[in-house]
Design a protein around this motif. Structure first.
Motif, PDB file in Angstrom:
ATOM      1  N   PHE A 296       0.833  -1.210   0.000  1.00  0.00           N
ATOM      2  CA  PHE A 296       0.000   0.000   0.000  1.00  0.00           C
ATOM      3  C   PHE A 296       0.864   1.256   0.000  1.00  0.00           C
ATOM      4  N   LEU A 297       1.944   1.268   0.777  1.00  0.00           N
ATOM      5  CA  LEU A 297       2.794   2.453   0.831  1.00  0.00           C
ATOM      6  C   LEU A 297       3.451   2.758  -0.512  1.00  0.00           C
ATOM      7  N   LEU A 298       3.763   1.717  -1.271  1.00  0.00           N
ATOM      8  CA  LEU A 298       4.426   1.915  -2.560  1.00  0.00           C
ATOM      9  C   LEU A 298       3.462   2.301  -3.665  1.00  0.00           C
ATOM     10  N   PHE A 299       2.223   1.820  -3.592  1.00  0.00           N
ATOM     11  CA  PHE A 299       1.314   1.958  -4.733  1.00  0.00           C
ATOM     12  C   PHE A 299      -0.026   2.585  -4.370  1.00  0.00           C
ATOM     13  N   ASP A 300      -0.110   3.296  -3.239  1.00  0.00           N
ATOM     14  CA  ASP A 300      -1.392   3.871  -2.852  1.00  0.00           C
ATOM     15  C   ASP A 300      -1.864   4.951  -3.837  1.00  0.00           C
ATOM     16  N   THR A 301      -0.965   5.870  -4.227  1.00  0.00           N
ATOM     17  CA  THR A 301      -1.385   6.906  -5.169  1.00  0.00           C
ATOM     18  C   THR A 301      -1.611   6.325  -6.560  1.00  0.00           C
ATOM     19  N   ASP A 302      -0.841   5.303  -6.931  1.00  0.00           N
ATOM     20  CA  ASP A 302      -1.072   4.647  -8.218  1.00  0.00           C
ATOM     21  C   ASP A 302      -2.426   3.939  -8.222  1.00  0.00           C
ATOM     22  N   TRP A 303      -2.805   3.347  -7.081  1.00  0.00           N
ATOM     23  CA  TRP A 303      -4.130   2.725  -6.944  1.00  0.00           C
ATOM     24  C   TRP A 303      -5.227   3.769  -7.107  1.00  0.00           C
ATOM     25  N   MET A 304      -5.042   4.937  -6.525  1.00  0.00           N
ATOM     26  CA  MET A 304      -6.044   6.005  -6.678  1.00  0.00           C
ATOM     27  C   MET A 304      -6.150   6.450  -8.127  1.00  0.00           C
ATOM     28  N   GLY A 305      -5.003   6.561  -8.805  1.00  0.00           N
ATOM     29  CA  GLY A 305      -5.035   7.031 -10.191  1.00  0.00           C
ATOM     30  C   GLY A 305      -5.616   6.021 -11.152  1.00  0.00           C
ATOM     31  N   LYS A 306      -5.289   4.740 -10.974  1.00  0.00           N
ATOM     32  CA  LYS A 306      -5.725   3.703 -11.919  1.00  0.00           C
ATOM     33  C   LYS A 306      -7.048   3.059 -11.535  1.00  0.00           C
ATOM     34  N   GLU A 307      -7.103   2.457 -10.338  1.00  0.00           N
ATOM     35  CA  GLU A 307      -8.300   1.691  -9.965  1.00  0.00           C
ATOM     36  C   GLU A 307      -9.460   2.573  -9.545  1.00  0.00           C
ATOM     37  N   VAL A 308      -9.184   3.628  -8.762  1.00  0.00           N
ATOM     38  CA  VAL A 308     -10.283   4.458  -8.253  1.00  0.00           C
ATOM     39  C   VAL A 308     -10.732   5.479  -9.290  1.00  0.00           C
ATOM     40  N   THR A 388     -14.429   8.835 -18.595  1.00  0.00           N
ATOM     41  CA  THR A 388     -13.520   9.978 -18.600  1.00  0.00           C
ATOM     42  C   THR A 388     -13.817  10.945 -17.466  1.00  0.00           C
ATOM     43  N   LYS A 389     -14.681  10.582 -16.538  1.00  0.00           N
ATOM     44  CA  LYS A 389     -15.030  11.455 -15.422  1.00  0.00           C
ATOM     45  C   LYS A 389     -14.532  10.877 -14.110  1.00  0.00           C
ATOM     46  N   SER A 390     -14.456  11.757 -13.116  1.00  0.00           N
ATOM     47  CA  SER A 390     -14.021  11.322 -11.793  1.00  0.00           C
ATOM     48  C   SER A 390     -15.055  10.377 -11.188  1.00  0.00           C
ATOM     49  N   PRO A 391     -14.657   9.550 -10.220  1.00  0.00           N
ATOM     50  CA  PRO A 391     -15.601   8.627  -9.582  1.00  0.00           C
ATOM     51  C   PRO A 391     -16.654   9.383  -8.772  1.00  0.00           C
ATOM     52  N   LEU A 392     -17.691   8.669  -8.360  1.00  0.00           N
ATOM     53  CA  LEU A 392     -18.752   9.259  -7.563  1.00  0.00           C
ATOM     54  C   LEU A 392     -18.201   9.818  -6.256  1.00  0.00           C
ATOM     55  N   VAL A 393     -18.893  10.805  -5.722  1.00  0.00           N
ATOM     56  CA  VAL A 393     -18.436  11.459  -4.497  1.00  0.00           C
ATOM     57  C   VAL A 393     -18.313  10.458  -3.355  1.00  0.00           C
ATOM     58  N   GLY A 394     -19.277   9.538  -3.266  1.00  0.00           N
ATOM     59  CA  GLY A 394     -19.228   8.540  -2.204  1.00  0.00           C
ATOM     60  C   GLY A 394     -17.984   7.674  -2.274  1.00  0.00           C
ATOM     61  N   ILE A 395     -17.540   7.361  -3.482  1.00  0.00           N
ATOM     62  CA  ILE A 395     -16.322   6.560  -3.654  1.00  0.00           C
ATOM     63  C   ILE A 395     -15.107   7.349  -3.184  1.00  0.00           C
ATOM     64  N   LYS A 396     -15.050   8.631  -3.554  1.00  0.00           N
ATOM     65  CA  LYS A 396     -13.934   9.471  -3.125  1.00  0.00           C
ATOM     66  C   LYS A 396     -13.870   9.561  -1.602  1.00  0.00           C
ATOM     67  N   VAL A 397     -15.026   9.788  -0.996  1.00  0.00           N
ATOM     68  CA  VAL A 397     -15.072   9.909   0.467  1.00  0.00           C
ATOM     69  C   VAL A 397     -14.641   8.602   1.123  1.00  0.00           C
ATOM     70  N   GLY A 398     -15.105   7.481   0.578  1.00  0.00           N
ATOM     71  CA  GLY A 398     -14.732   6.188   1.138  1.00  0.00           C
ATOM     72  C   GLY A 398     -13.239   5.930   1.050  1.00  0.00           C
ATOM     73  N   ALA A 399     -12.631   6.295  -0.103  1.00  0.00           N
ATOM     74  CA  ALA A 399     -11.198   6.093  -0.271  1.00  0.00           C
ATOM     75  C   ALA A 399     -10.397   6.973   0.685  1.00  0.00           C
ATOM     76  N   LEU A 400     -10.809   8.227   0.822  1.00  0.00           N
ATOM     77  CA  LEU A 400     -10.101   9.130   1.733  1.00  0.00           C
ATOM     78  C   LEU A 400     -10.277   8.695   3.189  1.00  0.00           C
ATOM     79  N   ALA A 401     -11.471   8.177   3.523  1.00  0.00           N
ATOM     80  CA  ALA A 401     -11.694   7.661   4.880  1.00  0.00           C
ATOM     81  C   ALA A 401     -10.778   6.476   5.171  1.00  0.00           C
ATOM     82  N   LEU A 402     -10.540   5.654   4.155  1.00  0.00           N
ATOM     83  CA  LEU A 402      -9.629   4.522   4.315  1.00  0.00           C
ATOM     84  C   LEU A 402      -8.218   4.998   4.647  1.00  0.00           C
TER      85      LEU A 402
END
Length: 504
Positions: A296-308, A388-402
């Protein structure tokens, strides 16, 4: 079983040192030395949040990006024990730890220059300006990255050993010193991630943007400028104002060193041979703990950019995800700072240590497993929002809460293993520098394994970052079980050594 009872009677091991009675220094000295962690962690936060995307922009494939991170654990495997050994035995008039801390800070400045100007130096040496691989820039970057990791290891090991020296044999102050070190690491993280998430920082240093260095590169370069300024400021203040009389340290029995061999390796192997059972168990739990953390420490931002966010490297959507990941890491660091101070109040008796560490390891396992749920929810909602759009607000909030919740187990990971190692080594008469170097083996070895295996492991299951995260969740669960079942509590005499009863 107490550590002291496990030492061989009247026989000095290579892990034991003879030193003058320790003196507990004023708290302000401990705070000032611990504050160096803010400068170190500022640069480390930039590495975690921005460098993995940066190396891919230089043309290194995602599967190979993890190999770049091998320089960190390899340098830690070699540098920390060597620096720890020689700082334990240093008789410089400037003190045992201070020469190594100052040298490490100077090397950080050199490394940051190479990393920040890698694209410019590569272009000057013949790299093209296109999107293809830039071999010369990659070479400069890798050299700078190796130097940076060597320098960070030169700084962190002696800094923690210096804090233990300043604490004397007072177990309470050892624990408090490690908590303060973790707290200032959190401050450095907050500053680093805040700088990494701000897209217009390059305007402060307009010369940072060049033909070979785009806006992303210019922002990274500007962040490193600030990082070096903070680190050098804190280091100069600490080394100027904190003066610790050098302690005469010598082996209780002279050891024969074969010609041509570095004494530290004999000391290190001797330390492993004579290592008490308590330290072996501590290293095992620590090892599994870091197997869980590193993916997670190595690929957390990459996970946000690609998967989320569903972007590809170099696209606007991917950059938005990376910035959101940097924001998540900043929130994580704020929680880390408060949690670091809270650990001192949660752990008031020695037997509470293993329970707390076990509990937060289970929390870490749950959080890493939640990355799968967040990713699947994102994929399910993407057709309705458009690719081509950002994820739903609920997804963003959930990821940041994590990210926020993960600050709690990270605080415990930064405090308890090092505090226990300092306490165990103090009870067994060990040198603090070499003791922390031995514990560092339980950190760098899993980092090497994760760096080498995470790319092929992810590709084996279809790519992305989730396979490594799931493996990390399993390692965290096992670490939690072993912490509760096998990890010994600190010796009961810790309460006697402390100024007031208890571990805190």
């Amino acid at each position: 079983m107490e550590v002291a009872s496990e030492a061989k009677d009247n026989v000095a091991s290579s892990f034991q040192l003879q030193q003058s009675p320790p003196q507990v220094e004023p708290m302000w000295k401990i705070i000032l030395v611990a504050a160096i962690a803010a400068g170190v962690q500022f640069g480390w936060a930039l590495q975690l949040s921005l460098l993995t995307p940066y190396v891919q922009l230089l043309g290194i494939p995602h599967a190979w990006a993890a190999i770049i991170w091998l320089c960190g654990p390899i340098s830690g495997l070699l540098v920390q024990p060597i620096i720890g050994y020689y700082s334990d035995h240093c008789t410089s008039r400037f003190g045992r730890r201070r020469p190594f801390i100052g040298s490490g800070a100077g090397l950080v400045a050199v490394a940051v220059f190479l990393i920040g100007f890698a694209a410019d130096l590569g272009h000057a040496a013949g790299d093209s300006l296109g999107k293809g691989p830039k071999p010369r820039a990659i070479t400069v970057f890798v050299v700078g990255f190796w130097i940076l990791d060597v320098a960070n290891n030169m700084l962190q090991g002696p800094c923690r050993a210096f804090l233990a020296d300043l604490s004397g044999e007072n177990a309470r102050k050892m624990s408090t010193a490690n908590a303060l070190f973790s707290f200032f690491m959190a401050i450095g993280n907050v500053l680093g991630y805040a700088a990494g998430s701000y897209t217009h920082l390059y305007k402060v240093f307009p010369f940072s943007k060049t033909k070979a260095c785009d806006l992303y590169c210019a922002n990274l370069k500007s962040c490193f400028f600030i990082s070096v300024a903070l680190l050098l400021t804190m280091t100069i203040l600490a080394l100027t104002l904190v003066r610790k009389t050098a302690t005469v340290v010598a082996p209780k029995q002279p050891t024969t060193v074969k010609k041509g061999k570095i004494p530290v390796f004999g000391e290190l192997f001797g330390a492993l041979k004579d290592l008490p059972r308590t330290m072996w168990i501590l290293m095992l739990v620590t090892c599994l703990n870091w197997v869980a953390w590193f993916p997670f420490l190595l690929f957390d931002t990459d996970w946000m950019g690609k998967e989320v966010y569903g972007g590809n490297v170099g696209t606007k959507l991917y950059d938005q995800g990376v910035r959101a990941g940097a924001l998540g890491l900043m929130i994580n660091s704020i929680v880390l700072g408060f949690a670091s101070l809270g650990v001192q109040f949660l752990v008031r008796r020695p037997r509470q240590v293993k329970k707390l560490w076990g509990a937060v390891n289970f929390l870490l396992a749950v959080c890493l497993a939640m990355t799968v749920l967040i990713t699947k929810l994102t994929e399910h909602g993407r057709p309705s929002t458009g690719a081509t759009k950002s994820p739903l607000v609920g997804i963003k909030v959930g990821a940041l809460a994590l990210f926020a919740v993960l600050g709690i187990p990270l605080a415990v990971t930064h405090i308890i293993p090092f505090a226990l190692a300092s306490i165990f080594s103090s009870n067994s008469g060990s040198g603090q520098g070499l003791s922390l170097g031995v514990l560092n083996l339980a950190i760098v070895i899993p980092q090497m394994v994760v760096s080498v295996a995470s790319g092929p492991w992810n590709e084996l299951f279809g790519g992305g970052n989730l396979p490594a995260f799931v493996l990390g969740a399993a390692a965290a669960a096992v670490s939690g079980i072993l912490s509760l079942v096998m990890l010994p509590s600190p010796p009961d005499d810790v309460a006697t050594k402390a100024a007031v009863g208890g571990f805190h």
